[in-house]
Structure formats: structure tokens, C-alpha cells
Design a protein around this motif. Structure first.
Motif, PDB file in Angstrom:
ATOM      1  N   LEU A 120       0.824  -1.202   0.000  1.00  0.00           N
ATOM      2  CA  LEU A 120       0.000   0.000   0.000  1.00  0.00           C
ATOM      3  C   LEU A 120       0.863   1.260   0.000  1.00  0.00           C
ATOM      4  CD1 LEU A 120      -2.839   1.130   0.035  1.00  0.00           C
ATOM      5  CD2 LEU A 120      -2.788   0.978   2.519  1.00  0.00           C
ATOM      6  N   ALA A 121       1.926   1.269   0.769  1.00  0.00           N
ATOM      7  CA  ALA A 121       2.833   2.420   0.800  1.00  0.00           C
ATOM      8  C   ALA A 121       3.527   2.610  -0.547  1.00  0.00           C
ATOM      9  CB  ALA A 121       3.865   2.243   1.903  1.00  0.00           C
ATOM     10  N   LYS A 130       1.453   9.195  -6.163  1.00  0.00           N
ATOM     11  CA  LYS A 130       1.865  10.579  -5.910  1.00  0.00           C
ATOM     12  C   LYS A 130       2.878  11.040  -6.952  1.00  0.00           C
ATOM     13  CE  LYS A 130       1.095  10.860  -0.950  1.00  0.00           C
ATOM     14  NZ  LYS A 130       1.711  11.013   0.367  1.00  0.00           N
ATOM     15  N   THR A 174       0.978   4.041  -2.973  1.00  0.00           N
ATOM     16  CA  THR A 174       0.726   5.457  -2.682  1.00  0.00           C
ATOM     17  C   THR A 174       1.856   6.326  -3.214  1.00  0.00           C
ATOM     18  OG1 THR A 174      -0.531   4.845  -0.715  1.00  0.00           O
ATOM     19  CG2 THR A 174       0.271   7.110  -0.840  1.00  0.00           C
ATOM     20  N   GLN A 204      -6.607   3.987  -5.870  1.00  0.00           N
ATOM     21  CA  GLN A 204      -6.210   5.353  -5.541  1.00  0.00           C
ATOM     22  C   GLN A 204      -6.466   6.300  -6.708  1.00  0.00           C
ATOM     23  OE1 GLN A 204      -2.355   5.709  -3.713  1.00  0.00           O
ATOM     24  NE2 GLN A 204      -2.685   3.853  -2.530  1.00  0.00           N
ATOM     25  N   GLN A 219      -9.353   9.613  -6.987  1.00  0.00           N
ATOM     26  CA  GLN A 219      -8.992  10.966  -7.398  1.00  0.00           C
ATOM     27  C   GLN A 219      -9.803  11.444  -8.594  1.00  0.00           C
ATOM     28  OE1 GLN A 219      -4.806  10.796  -8.055  1.00  0.00           O
ATOM     29  NE2 GLN A 219      -4.349  10.437  -5.906  1.00  0.00           N
TER      30      GLN A 219
END
Length: 49
Positions: A8-9, A16, A12, A44, A48
Motif C-alpha cells: 500500500l505504501a 503521488k 501510494t 487510488q 482521485q
């Protein structure tokens, strides 16, 4: 989906970087982690949109 905080990190950070226009790279991972990474990235990006 198996929840893995590391995947997940990584997803992300990937999203980004992608949204900011910087170069993106896919982190090194095993083949069985790939679907989880892509699902997290898609989720994700959909949030957005």
C-alpha cells in the motif's frame, strides 16, 4: 485482497509521483504481489477521478 502495508505504501508513492508528473518507477516485488499493487494503484487513481 490481502492487505500488506508495504504494498500500500509503495502504491501510494507511485500514484503521488505519477500525479506530480515526476518519473515513476515500479518497486521490486514478487510476481504474486503484483496484482495487489496494481489494485491499490487503480483504487487510488479512481478515488482521485
Amino acid at each position: 485482497m490481502i492487505f500488506d502495508p508495504q504494498i500500500l505504501a509503495q502504491a501510494t508513492a507511485f500514484v503521488k509521483a505519477f500525479n506530480s508528473g515526476r518519473g515513476v518507477r515500479v518497486p521490486k516485488m514478487t510476481f504474486n504481489q503484483w496484482p495487489h499493487f496494481m489494485r491499490a494503484v487503480r483504487q487510488q487513481l479512481e478515488v482521485q477521478a
